[in-house]
Design an enzyme around this catalytic site. Structure first.
Site, PDB file in Angstrom:
ATOM      1  N   MET A 192       8.111   0.994  -2.507  1.00  0.00           N
ATOM      2  CA  MET A 192       8.900  -0.231  -2.607  1.00  0.00           C
ATOM      3  C   MET A 192      10.347  -0.056  -2.153  1.00  0.00           C
ATOM      4  O   MET A 192      11.241  -0.739  -2.647  1.00  0.00           O
ATOM      5  CB  MET A 192       8.827  -0.763  -4.043  1.00  0.00           C
ATOM      6  CG  MET A 192       7.393  -1.008  -4.532  1.00  0.00           C
ATOM      7  SD  MET A 192       6.343  -1.936  -3.387  1.00  0.00           S
ATOM      8  CE  MET A 192       6.955  -3.573  -3.668  1.00  0.00           C
ATOM      9  N   ARG A 193      10.575   0.829  -1.180  1.00  0.00           N
ATOM     10  CA  ARG A 193      11.920   1.012  -0.637  1.00  0.00           C
ATOM     11  C   ARG A 193      11.910   0.894   0.873  1.00  0.00           C
ATOM     12  O   ARG A 193      10.919   1.287   1.510  1.00  0.00           O
ATOM     13  CB  ARG A 193      12.456   2.416  -0.989  1.00  0.00           C
ATOM     14  CG  ARG A 193      12.858   2.518  -2.405  1.00  0.00           C
ATOM     15  CD  ARG A 193      13.302   3.904  -2.795  1.00  0.00           C
ATOM     16  NE  ARG A 193      13.512   3.857  -4.217  1.00  0.00           N
ATOM     17  CZ  ARG A 193      14.658   3.509  -4.789  1.00  0.00           C
ATOM     18  NH1 ARG A 193      15.733   3.288  -4.063  1.00  0.00           N
ATOM     19  NH2 ARG A 193      14.750   3.429  -6.102  1.00  0.00           N
ATOM     20  N   ASN A 252       2.300   1.247   6.960  1.00  0.00           N
ATOM     21  CA  ASN A 252       2.445   0.596   5.654  1.00  0.00           C
ATOM     22  C   ASN A 252       1.316  -0.413   5.480  1.00  0.00           C
ATOM     23  O   ASN A 252       0.768  -0.920   6.466  1.00  0.00           O
ATOM     24  CB  ASN A 252       3.790  -0.140   5.615  1.00  0.00           C
ATOM     25  CG  ASN A 252       4.035  -0.855   4.296  1.00  0.00           C
ATOM     26  OD1 ASN A 252       3.821  -0.303   3.215  1.00  0.00           O
ATOM     27  ND2 ASN A 252       4.471  -2.107   4.372  1.00  0.00           N
ATOM     28  N   GLY A 280      -1.059   3.420  -7.314  1.00  0.00           N
ATOM     29  CA  GLY A 280      -1.726   4.317  -6.375  1.00  0.00           C
ATOM     30  C   GLY A 280      -3.175   3.987  -6.090  1.00  0.00           C
ATOM     31  O   GLY A 280      -3.943   4.860  -5.687  1.00  0.00           O
ATOM     32  N   SER A 281      -3.575   2.722  -6.240  1.00  0.00           N
ATOM     33  CA  SER A 281      -4.989   2.422  -5.989  1.00  0.00           C
ATOM     34  C   SER A 281      -5.326   2.501  -4.500  1.00  0.00           C
ATOM     35  O   SER A 281      -6.460   2.852  -4.140  1.00  0.00           O
ATOM     36  CB  SER A 281      -5.375   1.064  -6.584  1.00  0.00           C
ATOM     37  OG  SER A 281      -4.670   0.017  -5.986  1.00  0.00           O
ATOM     38  N   ASN A 282      -4.371   2.220  -3.620  1.00  0.00           N
ATOM     39  CA  ASN A 282      -4.646   2.412  -2.186  1.00  0.00           C
ATOM     40  C   ASN A 282      -4.767   3.896  -1.851  1.00  0.00           C
ATOM     41  O   ASN A 282      -5.630   4.290  -1.046  1.00  0.00           O
ATOM     42  CB  ASN A 282      -3.545   1.764  -1.330  1.00  0.00           C
ATOM     43  CG  ASN A 282      -3.803   0.290  -1.124  1.00  0.00           C
ATOM     44  OD1 ASN A 282      -4.686  -0.090  -0.352  1.00  0.00           O
ATOM     45  ND2 ASN A 282      -3.049  -0.541  -1.825  1.00  0.00           N
ATOM     46  N   LYS A 302      16.616   1.248  -1.176  1.00  0.00           N
ATOM     47  CA  LYS A 302      16.352   1.970   0.073  1.00  0.00           C
ATOM     48  C   LYS A 302      16.224   3.461  -0.193  1.00  0.00           C
ATOM     49  O   LYS A 302      16.638   3.952  -1.261  1.00  0.00           O
ATOM     50  CB  LYS A 302      17.457   1.694   1.091  1.00  0.00           C
ATOM     51  CG  LYS A 302      18.831   2.146   0.639  1.00  0.00           C
ATOM     52  CD  LYS A 302      19.899   1.769   1.649  1.00  0.00           C
ATOM     53  CE  LYS A 302      21.277   2.230   1.166  1.00  0.00           C
ATOM     54  NZ  LYS A 302      22.346   1.954   2.118  1.00  0.00           N
ATOM     55  N   HIS A 360       0.719  -4.139   3.645  1.00  0.00           N
ATOM     56  CA  HIS A 360       1.476  -5.245   3.059  1.00  0.00           C
ATOM     57  C   HIS A 360       0.492  -6.311   2.578  1.00  0.00           C
ATOM     58  O   HIS A 360      -0.440  -6.677   3.308  1.00  0.00           O
ATOM     59  CB  HIS A 360       2.420  -5.833   4.109  1.00  0.00           C
ATOM     60  CG  HIS A 360       3.273  -6.921   3.547  1.00  0.00           C
ATOM     61  ND1 HIS A 360       4.353  -6.669   2.728  1.00  0.00           N
ATOM     62  CD2 HIS A 360       3.171  -8.276   3.639  1.00  0.00           C
ATOM     63  CE1 HIS A 360       4.884  -7.809   2.353  1.00  0.00           C
ATOM     64  NE2 HIS A 360       4.195  -8.801   2.880  1.00  0.00           N
TER      65      HIS A 360
HETATM   66  C1  GAR Z   1      -0.368  -3.097  -2.774  1.00  0.00           C
HETATM   67  O1  GAR Z   1      -0.894  -4.382  -2.998  1.00  0.00           O
HETATM   68  C2  GAR Z   1       0.483  -3.075  -1.550  1.00  0.00           C
HETATM   69  O2  GAR Z   1       0.035  -3.940  -0.551  1.00  0.00           O
HETATM   70  C3  GAR Z   1       1.810  -3.525  -2.084  1.00  0.00           C
HETATM   71  O3  GAR Z   1       1.925  -2.884  -3.329  1.00  0.00           O
HETATM   72  C4  GAR Z   1       0.609  -2.706  -3.879  1.00  0.00           C
HETATM   73  C5  GAR Z   1       0.486  -1.250  -4.267  1.00  0.00           C
HETATM   74  O4  GAR Z   1      -0.682  -1.048  -5.018  1.00  0.00           O
HETATM   75  N1  GAR Z   1       2.885  -3.165  -1.229  1.00  0.00           N
HETATM   76  C6  GAR Z   1       3.943  -3.938  -1.019  1.00  0.00           C
HETATM   77  O5  GAR Z   1       4.116  -5.000  -1.573  1.00  0.00           O
HETATM   78  C7  GAR Z   1       4.944  -3.365  -0.031  1.00  0.00           C
HETATM   79  N2  GAR Z   1       5.888  -4.360   0.351  1.00  0.00           N
HETATM   80  P1  GAR Z   1      -1.197   0.439  -5.288  1.00  0.00           P
HETATM   81  O6  GAR Z   1      -0.014   1.253  -5.813  1.00  0.00           O
HETATM   82  O7  GAR Z   1      -2.242   0.273  -6.331  1.00  0.00           O
HETATM   83  O8  GAR Z   1      -1.742   0.989  -3.997  1.00  0.00           O
END
Ligand code: GAR
Length: 203
Positions: A97-98, A114, A17-19, A70, A116
Protein backbone atom coordinates in the site's frame (compact mmCIF):
# COMPACT_ATOMS: atom_id res chain seq x y z
CA UNK A 1 13.10 -13.65 -22.73
CA UNK A 2 16.57 -14.42 -21.43
CA UNK A 3 15.45 -15.66 -18.00
CA UNK A 4 16.81 -18.21 -15.53
CA UNK A 5 14.21 -20.68 -14.36
CA UNK A 6 12.58 -21.17 -12.02
CA UNK A 7 11.99 -17.42 -12.04
CA UNK A 8 13.00 -15.79 -8.73
CA UNK A 9 10.11 -13.73 -7.40
CA UNK A 10 10.12 -11.28 -4.46
CA UNK A 11 6.75 -10.34 -3.01
CA UNK A 12 6.00 -7.02 -1.27
CA UNK A 13 2.81 -6.82 0.76
CA UNK A 14 1.22 -4.86 3.58
CA UNK A 15 -1.72 -7.06 4.55
CA UNK A 16 -3.15 -10.52 4.79
CA UNK A 17 -1.25 -11.95 1.84
CA UNK A 18 -3.97 -13.99 0.15
CA UNK A 19 -2.59 -13.15 -3.31
CA UNK A 20 0.85 -14.26 -2.15
CA UNK A 21 -0.78 -17.50 -0.99
CA UNK A 22 -2.47 -18.01 -4.37
CA UNK A 23 0.85 -17.55 -6.19
CA UNK A 24 2.59 -19.92 -3.78
CA UNK A 25 -0.15 -22.53 -4.21
CA UNK A 26 0.20 -22.32 -7.99
CA UNK A 27 3.97 -22.81 -7.73
CA UNK A 28 3.49 -25.75 -5.36
CA UNK A 29 1.02 -27.48 -7.67
CA UNK A 30 3.60 -27.32 -10.43
CA UNK A 31 1.86 -24.92 -12.79
CA UNK A 32 4.18 -21.92 -12.41
CA UNK A 33 7.91 -22.24 -13.09
CA UNK A 34 8.94 -19.88 -10.32
CA UNK A 35 10.03 -19.69 -6.70
CA UNK A 36 9.44 -17.05 -4.05
CA UNK A 37 12.83 -15.89 -2.79
CA UNK A 38 11.58 -13.42 -0.16
CA UNK A 39 8.61 -11.52 1.21
CA UNK A 40 9.07 -7.93 2.39
CA UNK A 41 6.51 -5.88 4.29
CA UNK A 42 6.20 -2.32 5.57
CA UNK A 43 3.86 -3.56 8.34
CA UNK A 44 5.59 -5.40 11.18
CA UNK A 45 2.65 -7.67 12.05
CA UNK A 46 1.25 -8.17 8.54
CA UNK A 47 -0.10 -11.69 8.12
CA UNK A 48 1.78 -12.00 4.81
CA UNK A 49 5.03 -12.21 6.82
CA UNK A 50 3.57 -14.96 9.00
CA UNK A 51 2.38 -16.91 5.96
CA UNK A 52 5.88 -16.68 4.44
CA UNK A 53 7.62 -17.81 7.63
CA UNK A 54 5.29 -20.83 7.90
CA UNK A 55 6.40 -21.76 4.38
CA UNK A 56 10.09 -21.29 5.23
CA UNK A 57 10.41 -18.26 2.94
CA UNK A 58 12.65 -15.40 4.16
CA UNK A 59 10.32 -12.66 5.44
CA UNK A 60 11.57 -9.21 6.45
CA UNK A 61 9.87 -6.18 7.91
CA UNK A 62 11.19 -2.90 6.52
CA UNK A 63 10.46 0.11 8.71
CA UNK A 64 9.01 2.77 6.39
CA UNK A 65 9.48 5.70 8.82
CA UNK A 66 9.13 8.63 8.50
CA UNK A 67 6.96 8.27 5.38
CA UNK A 68 3.23 7.58 5.56
CA UNK A 69 2.37 6.65 1.97
CA UNK A 70 5.56 6.05 0.00
CA UNK A 71 8.65 3.87 0.11
CA UNK A 72 11.50 6.36 0.16
CA UNK A 73 14.76 7.27 1.87
CA UNK A 74 16.46 4.63 4.02
CA UNK A 75 13.53 2.20 3.62
CA UNK A 76 13.80 2.35 -0.16
CA UNK A 77 17.57 1.74 -0.03
CA UNK A 78 17.13 -1.17 2.38
CA UNK A 79 14.46 -2.68 0.12
CA UNK A 80 16.73 -2.48 -2.93
CA UNK A 81 19.52 -4.10 -0.91
CA UNK A 82 17.27 -6.97 0.22
CA UNK A 83 15.89 -7.54 -3.30
CA UNK A 84 19.45 -7.69 -4.69
CA UNK A 85 20.58 -9.95 -1.85
CA UNK A 86 17.82 -12.44 -2.72
CA UNK A 87 18.54 -12.02 -6.48
CA UNK A 88 14.94 -11.28 -7.35
CA UNK A 89 14.14 -11.29 -11.07
CA UNK A 90 10.55 -10.13 -10.70
CA UNK A 91 9.05 -7.95 -7.95
CA UNK A 92 5.39 -8.73 -7.27
CA UNK A 93 3.35 -6.19 -5.30
CA UNK A 94 0.53 -8.05 -3.55
CA UNK A 95 -1.48 -5.62 -1.45
CA UNK A 96 1.53 -3.33 -0.98
CA UNK A 97 0.00 0.00 0.00
CA UNK A 98 2.85 2.42 -0.74
CA UNK A 99 3.94 4.30 -3.83
CA UNK A 100 7.32 3.18 -5.16
CA UNK A 101 9.87 5.91 -5.82
CA UNK A 102 12.47 6.47 -8.51
CA UNK A 103 15.49 4.58 -7.13
CA UNK A 104 13.59 1.33 -6.71
CA UNK A 105 11.82 1.75 -10.05
CA UNK A 106 15.17 2.38 -11.76
CA UNK A 107 16.89 -0.52 -9.99
CA UNK A 108 14.22 -2.97 -11.22
CA UNK A 109 13.06 -1.20 -14.34
CA UNK A 110 10.29 -3.09 -16.15
CA UNK A 111 10.41 -5.89 -13.57
CA UNK A 112 7.82 -4.73 -11.01
CA UNK A 113 4.15 -5.71 -11.29
CA UNK A 114 1.07 -4.98 -9.20
CA UNK A 115 -2.47 -6.24 -8.82
CA UNK A 116 -5.21 -3.66 -8.47
CA UNK A 117 -8.83 -4.43 -7.45
CA UNK A 118 -10.57 -2.60 -10.31
CA UNK A 119 -10.58 -2.44 -14.09
CA UNK A 120 -7.96 0.28 -14.60
CA UNK A 121 -7.94 3.07 -15.59
CA UNK A 122 -11.18 3.16 -13.57
CA UNK A 123 -10.88 3.58 -9.82
CA UNK A 124 -7.13 3.89 -9.11
CA UNK A 125 -5.98 4.40 -5.53
CA UNK A 126 -7.42 3.01 -2.31
CA UNK A 127 -10.42 0.71 -1.72
CA UNK A 128 -11.39 0.57 -5.38
CA UNK A 129 -14.27 -1.82 -4.69
CA UNK A 130 -15.90 0.92 -2.57
CA UNK A 131 -15.30 3.44 -5.36
CA UNK A 132 -17.00 1.04 -7.81
CA UNK A 133 -20.04 0.62 -5.52
CA UNK A 134 -20.33 4.37 -4.94
CA UNK A 135 -20.12 5.11 -8.66
CA UNK A 136 -22.71 2.47 -9.44
CA UNK A 137 -20.86 0.53 -12.15
CA UNK A 138 -22.32 -2.86 -13.04
CA UNK A 139 -19.00 -4.50 -13.89
CA UNK A 140 -15.65 -4.15 -12.14
CA UNK A 141 -12.75 -6.55 -11.65
CA UNK A 142 -9.00 -6.65 -11.24
CA UNK A 143 -5.96 -5.59 -13.24
CA UNK A 144 -2.38 -6.87 -13.25
CA UNK A 145 -0.05 -4.17 -14.55
CA UNK A 146 3.56 -3.04 -14.62
CA UNK A 147 4.44 -0.44 -12.01
CA UNK A 148 5.63 3.01 -13.04
CA UNK A 149 5.93 6.29 -11.15
CA UNK A 150 2.20 7.04 -11.41
CA UNK A 151 -0.69 5.84 -9.26
CA UNK A 152 -1.82 2.55 -10.89
CA UNK A 153 -0.87 3.84 -14.35
CA UNK A 154 1.59 1.27 -15.75
CA UNK A 155 1.07 -0.94 -18.82
CA UNK A 156 -1.70 -3.49 -18.35
CA UNK A 157 -0.82 -7.20 -18.54
CA UNK A 158 -4.27 -8.68 -18.01
CA UNK A 159 -7.68 -8.00 -16.52
CA UNK A 160 -10.57 -10.08 -15.18
CA UNK A 161 -14.12 -8.75 -14.92
CA UNK A 162 -16.71 -9.47 -12.21
CA UNK A 163 -20.35 -8.37 -11.97
CA UNK A 164 -21.49 -5.91 -9.32
CA UNK A 165 -24.73 -7.20 -7.80
CA UNK A 166 -27.56 -5.02 -6.44
CA UNK A 167 -27.21 -6.55 -2.98
CA UNK A 168 -23.40 -6.20 -2.81
CA UNK A 169 -21.70 -4.74 0.23
CA UNK A 170 -18.06 -3.58 0.06
CA UNK A 171 -17.08 -6.91 1.62
CA UNK A 172 -19.00 -9.18 -0.79
CA UNK A 173 -17.77 -7.24 -3.82
CA UNK A 174 -14.14 -7.28 -2.66
CA UNK A 175 -14.39 -11.03 -2.00
CA UNK A 176 -15.72 -11.62 -5.55
CA UNK A 177 -12.89 -9.53 -7.00
CA UNK A 178 -10.33 -11.39 -4.90
CA UNK A 179 -11.50 -14.77 -6.28
CA UNK A 180 -10.51 -13.45 -9.71
CA UNK A 181 -7.26 -11.97 -8.39
CA UNK A 182 -6.16 -15.44 -7.31
CA UNK A 183 -6.56 -16.61 -10.92
CA UNK A 184 -5.28 -13.44 -12.58
CA UNK A 185 -1.97 -13.00 -10.74
CA UNK A 186 -0.54 -16.47 -11.43
CA UNK A 187 -1.83 -16.22 -15.02
CA UNK A 188 -0.07 -12.87 -15.55
CA UNK A 189 3.21 -14.20 -14.14
CA UNK A 190 2.88 -17.20 -16.47
CA UNK A 191 2.51 -14.82 -19.42
CA UNK A 192 5.79 -13.16 -18.43
CA UNK A 193 7.56 -16.50 -17.98
CA UNK A 194 6.31 -17.71 -21.35
CA UNK A 195 7.48 -14.51 -23.05
CA UNK A 196 3.92 -13.61 -24.01
CA UNK A 197 4.13 -10.06 -22.70
CA UNK A 198 5.94 -7.55 -24.91
CA UNK A 199 6.72 -5.03 -22.18
CA UNK A 200 8.61 -7.56 -20.02
CA UNK A 201 12.36 -7.36 -19.74
CA UNK A 202 14.83 -9.18 -17.56
CA UNK A 203 18.32 -7.99 -16.59
C1 GAR B 1 -5.98 -7.04 -2.99
O1 GAR B 1 -7.36 -6.98 -3.23
C2 GAR B 1 -5.23 -6.12 -3.90
O2 GAR B 1 -5.82 -6.01 -5.16
C3 GAR B 1 -5.31 -4.82 -3.16
O3 GAR B 1 -5.13 -5.16 -1.81
C4 GAR B 1 -5.64 -6.49 -1.60
C5 GAR B 1 -4.55 -7.28 -0.91
O4 GAR B 1 -5.06 -8.51 -0.47
N1 GAR B 1 -4.32 -3.90 -3.59
C6 GAR B 1 -4.52 -2.59 -3.70
O5 GAR B 1 -5.56 -2.05 -3.39
C7 GAR B 1 -3.33 -1.81 -4.21
N2 GAR B 1 -3.71 -0.49 -4.57
P1 GAR B 1 -4.05 -9.65 0.01
O6 GAR B 1 -3.08 -9.02 1.01
O7 GAR B 1 -4.93 -10.65 0.67
O8 GAR B 1 -3.35 -10.20 -1.20
Amino acid sequence: MNAKFPLSIAVLGSGKGSNFQAITDTIQNGSLNARIVCVLSDVADAFILERARRLGIPADYIDPAPYKTKLDGAAELKTIKRLRHYRADLIVLAGFMRMLKSRLLAAFSGRIINIHPALLPAFPGLESWKQALTYGVKITGCTVHFVDAGMDTGAIILQKAVPVLDQDTPETLHARIQEQEYIAYPEAIRLLIDGQCGAWKKS
